[in-house]
Design a protein around this motif. Structure first.
Motif, PDB file in Angstrom:
ATOM      1  N   PRO A  77      96.573  25.715  16.608  1.00 54.63           N
ATOM      2  CA  PRO A  77      95.083  25.749  16.241  1.00 54.63           C
ATOM      3  C   PRO A  77      94.538  24.346  16.566  1.00 54.63           C
ATOM      4  O   PRO A  77      93.273  24.207  16.550  1.00 54.63           O
ATOM      5  CB  PRO A  77      95.295  26.001  14.761  1.00 54.63           C
ATOM      6  N   TYR A  78      95.207  23.533  17.063  1.00 56.17           N
ATOM      7  CA  TYR A  78      94.596  22.033  17.256  1.00 56.17           C
ATOM      8  C   TYR A  78      95.000  21.421  18.578  1.00 56.17           C
ATOM      9  O   TYR A  78      93.945  20.755  18.796  1.00 56.17           O
ATOM     10  CB  TYR A  78      95.382  21.239  16.244  1.00 56.17           C
ATOM     11  N   ARG A  79      95.697  22.043  19.371  1.00 57.44           N
ATOM     12  CA  ARG A  79      95.819  21.343  20.649  1.00 57.44           C
ATOM     13  C   ARG A  79      94.885  21.211  21.616  1.00 57.44           C
ATOM     14  O   ARG A  79      94.721  20.197  22.454  1.00 57.44           O
ATOM     15  CB  ARG A  79      97.074  22.030  21.341  1.00 57.44           C
ATOM     16  N   ASN A  80      93.895  22.041  21.423  1.00 54.72           N
ATOM     17  CA  ASN A  80      92.808  21.993  22.384  1.00 54.72           C
ATOM     18  C   ASN A  80      91.498  21.400  21.919  1.00 54.72           C
ATOM     19  O   ASN A  80      90.423  20.845  22.633  1.00 54.72           O
ATOM     20  CB  ASN A  80      92.190  23.416  22.760  1.00 54.72           C
ATOM     21  N   GLY A  81      91.834  20.564  20.506  1.00 56.20           N
ATOM     22  CA  GLY A  81      90.852  19.593  20.128  1.00 56.20           C
ATOM     23  C   GLY A  81      91.016  18.299  20.503  1.00 56.20           C
ATOM     24  O   GLY A  81      92.109  17.744  21.186  1.00 56.20           O
ATOM     25  N   LYS A  82      89.873  17.414  20.541  1.00 59.18           N
ATOM     26  CA  LYS A  82      90.177  15.980  20.929  1.00 59.18           C
ATOM     27  C   LYS A  82      90.263  15.502  19.633  1.00 59.18           C
ATOM     28  O   LYS A  82      89.585  15.304  18.817  1.00 59.18           O
ATOM     29  CB  LYS A  82      88.692  15.346  21.627  1.00 59.18           C
ATOM     30  N   TRP A  83      91.562  14.772  19.369  1.00 58.55           N
ATOM     31  CA  TRP A  83      92.211  14.042  18.055  1.00 58.55           C
ATOM     32  C   TRP A  83      92.040  12.805  18.192  1.00 58.55           C
ATOM     33  O   TRP A  83      92.431  12.074  19.348  1.00 58.55           O
ATOM     34  CB  TRP A  83      93.357  14.677  17.750  1.00 58.55           C
ATOM     35  N   GLY A  84      91.751  11.879  17.392  1.00 53.91           N
ATOM     36  CA  GLY A  84      91.974  10.561  17.453  1.00 53.91           C
ATOM     37  C   GLY A  84      92.586  10.079  16.102  1.00 53.91           C
ATOM     38  O   GLY A  84      92.198  10.448  14.767  1.00 53.91           O
ATOM     39  N   VAL A  85      93.641   9.447  16.137  1.00 53.51           N
ATOM     40  CA  VAL A  85      94.636   9.098  14.870  1.00 53.51           C
ATOM     41  C   VAL A  85      95.295   7.773  14.963  1.00 53.51           C
ATOM     42  O   VAL A  85      95.693   7.255  16.112  1.00 53.51           O
ATOM     43  CB  VAL A  85      95.882   9.974  14.648  1.00 53.51           C
ATOM     44  N   TYR A  86      94.912   6.744  13.918  1.00 54.54           N
ATOM     45  CA  TYR A  86      95.281   5.617  14.034  1.00 54.54           C
ATOM     46  C   TYR A  86      95.898   5.398  12.689  1.00 54.54           C
ATOM     47  O   TYR A  86      95.078   5.431  11.468  1.00 54.54           O
ATOM     48  CB  TYR A  86      94.215   4.888  14.403  1.00 54.54           C
ATOM     49  N   GLN A  94     101.391  -3.792  11.750  1.00 57.80           N
ATOM     50  CA  GLN A  94     102.233  -3.077  12.162  1.00 57.80           C
ATOM     51  C   GLN A  94     101.422  -1.693  12.376  1.00 57.80           C
ATOM     52  O   GLN A  94     100.708  -1.129  11.713  1.00 57.80           O
ATOM     53  CB  GLN A  94     103.353  -2.709  11.514  1.00 57.80           C
ATOM     54  N   VAL A  95     101.147  -1.454  13.821  1.00 52.83           N
ATOM     55  CA  VAL A  95     100.699  -0.269  14.435  1.00 52.83           C
ATOM     56  C   VAL A  95     101.778   0.819  13.982  1.00 52.83           C
ATOM     57  O   VAL A  95     102.813   0.837  15.033  1.00 52.83           O
ATOM     58  CB  VAL A  95      99.850  -0.280  15.665  1.00 52.83           C
ATOM     59  N   ILE A  96     101.615   1.741  13.250  1.00 50.65           N
ATOM     60  CA  ILE A  96     102.574   2.921  13.090  1.00 50.65           C
ATOM     61  C   ILE A  96     102.378   3.935  13.829  1.00 50.65           C
ATOM     62  O   ILE A  96     103.362   4.640  14.328  1.00 50.65           O
ATOM     63  CB  ILE A  96     102.608   3.318  11.468  1.00 50.65           C
ATOM     64  N   TYR A  97     101.110   4.403  14.198  1.00 46.51           N
ATOM     65  CA  TYR A  97     100.787   5.637  14.981  1.00 46.51           C
ATOM     66  C   TYR A  97      99.507   5.389  15.633  1.00 46.51           C
ATOM     67  O   TYR A  97      98.725   4.893  15.079  1.00 46.51           O
ATOM     68  CB  TYR A  97     100.716   6.841  14.183  1.00 46.51           C
ATOM     69  N   SER A  98      99.244   5.498  16.875  1.00 46.03           N
ATOM     70  CA  SER A  98      98.027   5.713  17.414  1.00 46.03           C
ATOM     71  C   SER A  98      98.087   6.626  18.629  1.00 46.03           C
ATOM     72  O   SER A  98      98.781   6.919  19.596  1.00 46.03           O
ATOM     73  CB  SER A  98      97.838   4.277  18.296  1.00 46.03           C
ATOM     74  N   HIS A  99      96.954   7.323  18.532  1.00 44.65           N
ATOM     75  CA  HIS A  99      96.370   8.530  19.566  1.00 44.65           C
ATOM     76  C   HIS A  99      94.979   8.476  19.880  1.00 44.65           C
ATOM     77  O   HIS A  99      94.192   8.739  18.937  1.00 44.65           O
ATOM     78  CB  HIS A  99      96.762   9.778  18.947  1.00 44.65           C
ATOM     79  N   ASN A 100      94.717   8.078  21.150  1.00 42.27           N
ATOM     80  CA  ASN A 100      93.065   8.075  21.434  1.00 42.27           C
ATOM     81  C   ASN A 100      92.585   7.421  20.428  1.00 42.27           C
ATOM     82  O   ASN A 100      91.131   7.494  20.168  1.00 42.27           O
ATOM     83  CB  ASN A 100      92.478   9.536  21.325  1.00 42.27           C
ATOM     84  N   ALA A 101      93.041   6.078  19.973  1.00 39.98           N
ATOM     85  CA  ALA A 101      92.389   5.016  18.858  1.00 39.98           C
ATOM     86  C   ALA A 101      91.403   4.493  19.459  1.00 39.98           C
ATOM     87  O   ALA A 101      90.480   3.954  18.699  1.00 39.98           O
ATOM     88  CB  ALA A 101      93.662   4.212  18.358  1.00 39.98           C
ATOM     89  N   ASP A 102      91.187   4.370  20.896  1.00 36.95           N
ATOM     90  CA  ASP A 102      90.225   3.676  21.543  1.00 36.95           C
ATOM     91  C   ASP A 102      89.201   4.702  21.986  1.00 36.95           C
ATOM     92  O   ASP A 102      88.319   3.861  23.017  1.00 36.95           O
ATOM     93  CB  ASP A 102      90.613   2.561  22.293  1.00 36.95           C
ATOM     94  N   GLU A 103      89.231   5.711  22.050  1.00 39.59           N
ATOM     95  CA  GLU A 103      88.326   6.674  22.564  1.00 39.59           C
ATOM     96  C   GLU A 103      87.173   6.983  21.426  1.00 39.59           C
ATOM     97  O   GLU A 103      87.496   6.845  20.352  1.00 39.59           O
ATOM     98  CB  GLU A 103      88.934   8.238  22.743  1.00 39.59           C
ATOM     99  N   LEU A 104      85.863   7.149  22.137  1.00 38.15           N
ATOM    100  CA  LEU A 104      84.748   7.385  21.193  1.00 38.15           C
ATOM    101  C   LEU A 104      84.729   8.720  20.689  1.00 38.15           C
ATOM    102  O   LEU A 104      84.882   9.656  21.568  1.00 38.15           O
ATOM    103  CB  LEU A 104      83.477   6.907  21.869  1.00 38.15           C
ATOM    104  N   PHE A 105      84.460   8.964  19.372  1.00 44.05           N
ATOM    105  CA  PHE A 105      84.312  10.286  18.794  1.00 44.05           C
ATOM    106  C   PHE A 105      83.143  10.237  17.855  1.00 44.05           C
ATOM    107  O   PHE A 105      82.301   9.240  17.484  1.00 44.05           O
ATOM    108  CB  PHE A 105      85.629  10.431  17.701  1.00 44.05           C
ATOM    109  N   ILE A 106      82.421  11.405  17.805  1.00 44.66           N
ATOM    110  CA  ILE A 106      81.395  11.898  16.737  1.00 44.66           C
ATOM    111  C   ILE A 106      82.284  11.743  15.411  1.00 44.66           C
ATOM    112  O   ILE A 106      82.974  12.316  15.149  1.00 44.66           O
ATOM    113  CB  ILE A 106      80.789  13.131  17.121  1.00 44.66           C
ATOM    114  N   PRO A 107      81.671  10.699  14.589  1.00 45.73           N
ATOM    115  CA  PRO A 107      82.566  10.329  13.449  1.00 45.73           C
ATOM    116  C   PRO A 107      82.091  11.159  12.045  1.00 45.73           C
ATOM    117  O   PRO A 107      82.796  11.021  11.040  1.00 45.73           O
ATOM    118  CB  PRO A 107      82.538   8.954  13.176  1.00 45.73           C
ATOM    119  N   ALA A 108      80.767  11.565  12.267  1.00 47.79           N
ATOM    120  CA  ALA A 108      80.284  12.406  11.232  1.00 47.79           C
ATOM    121  C   ALA A 108      80.027  11.187   9.967  1.00 47.79           C
ATOM    122  O   ALA A 108      79.521  10.332  10.226  1.00 47.79           O
ATOM    123  CB  ALA A 108      80.924  13.679  10.661  1.00 47.79           C
TER     124      ALA A 108
END
Length: 300
Positions: A77-86, A94-108
């Motif tokens: 259900p999620y794999r085709n979305g653009k996800w940013g997680v930090y 300590q940075v514990i997890y980072s995925h697309n953290a520096d990509e621009l997203f519509i943040p609502a």
């Protein structure tokens, strides 16, 4: 250093198209539209806790958490979305997890974090705004995700340039977000998950009005826009975070008061046009549950 003011009033027209100066805020025009803030009860919360006693997340635990979050993002259900997680530790950095953290997203509505944090850098929380105070205005803005309050506040403090100027001393890079309104309704708003997290970190470590800001965030399963989410999960009562909702957009960013690792800063944003909003919420909540779990692992 950002100059701060004690407002005599904020009374701005809802139809106002541009920003106004600090002088205009302090001396509103007589014909400005009266925006009456409805007082609501804020929960009694303790002073922000000292997290110095908490250690870094052991590598084995971080690796386990990374694997669990990656597995969620790869589910159908999620794999085709653009996800940013930090995710980072407030205590250790300590940075514990980072995925697309520096990509621009519509943040609502996560854009409201920039709006309210900036207002608190510029004005005293006790400043009066019509029938209430900036403290209460910020509380209503974030707890209820009130778009009208957020947009009035955004225009009142001077718009996007004022927000960028106010947040830069907190470490938020000007190029890491683009803001055109205070509420997040516009899809022209853009932000990176790292910028959102940096704002949260800056408010906790350096920001004026940090307790006002913290109190304003909904609590998982308890208050505001999180009242009905993450109940009966490890996140209940320990996640203080701002939600974000537009078609094809969901976000959740804030603080996790983890029993083992102290305060963690988390930002999760997904842009996935055409996908069900409930599916996106489920994905975010699954990630948050993983973050809030207590792992049995040994340092390596």
């Amino acid at each position: 250093m950002t100059q701060r003011f004690h407002l005599s009033a904020i009374a701005l027209s809802l139809s106002l198209l541009g920003g106004v100066s600090s002088a205009a805020i302090a001396n509103p025009q007589a014909n400005s539209f009266p925006v009456e803030a409805t007082p609501i009860a804020a929960p009694d919360l303790p002073h922000l806790s000292n997290t110095a006693q908490f250690a870094a997340v052991p590598p084995a635990c971080a690796a386990q958490l990374n694997s669990n979050i990656n597995n969620i993002l790869q589910q159908s259900p999620y794999r085709n979305g653009k996800w940013g997680v930090y995710l980072e530790s407030l205590t250790t950095g300590q940075v514990i997890y980072s995925h697309n953290a520096d990509e621009l997203f519509i943040p609502a509505s996560n854009i409201k974090l920039f709006t309210t944090a900036a207002a608190l850098q510029l004005y005293d929380p006790n400043s009066p705004i019509r029938s209430t105070t900036l403290d209460r205005w910020v509380y209503t803005t974030n707890q209820r995700s009130d778009n009208g309050y957020a947009d009035v506040l955004f225009r009142g403090i001077g718009g996007s340039n004022a927000v960028q100027n106010a947040l830069e001393p907190l470490g938020v890079s000007r190029g890491s977000f683009r803001q055109v309104d205070g509420s997040g309704l516009s899809r022209q708003n853009l932000a990176t998950p790292r910028a959102i997290a940096t704002t949260l970190r800056g408010m906790r470590n350096l920001g004026y009005g940090q307790e006002t800001f913290y109190r304003s965030l909904p609590v998982a399963g308890v208050s505001g826009t999180l009242t009905n989410r993450l109940r009966s999960t490890p996140a209940y009562g320990i996640v203080h975070a701002k939600t974000g909702t537009l078609n094809g957009v969901r976000a959740l960013s804030g603080y996790v008061e983890h029993a083992q690792y102290g305060t963690l800063i988390a930002s999760v944003v997904v842009n996935y046009p055409g996908q069900s909003g409930q599916v996106l919420l489920n994905g975010i909540d699954n990630i948050m549950v993983q973050i809030t779990r207590q792992y049995s692992c040994s340092p390596v």
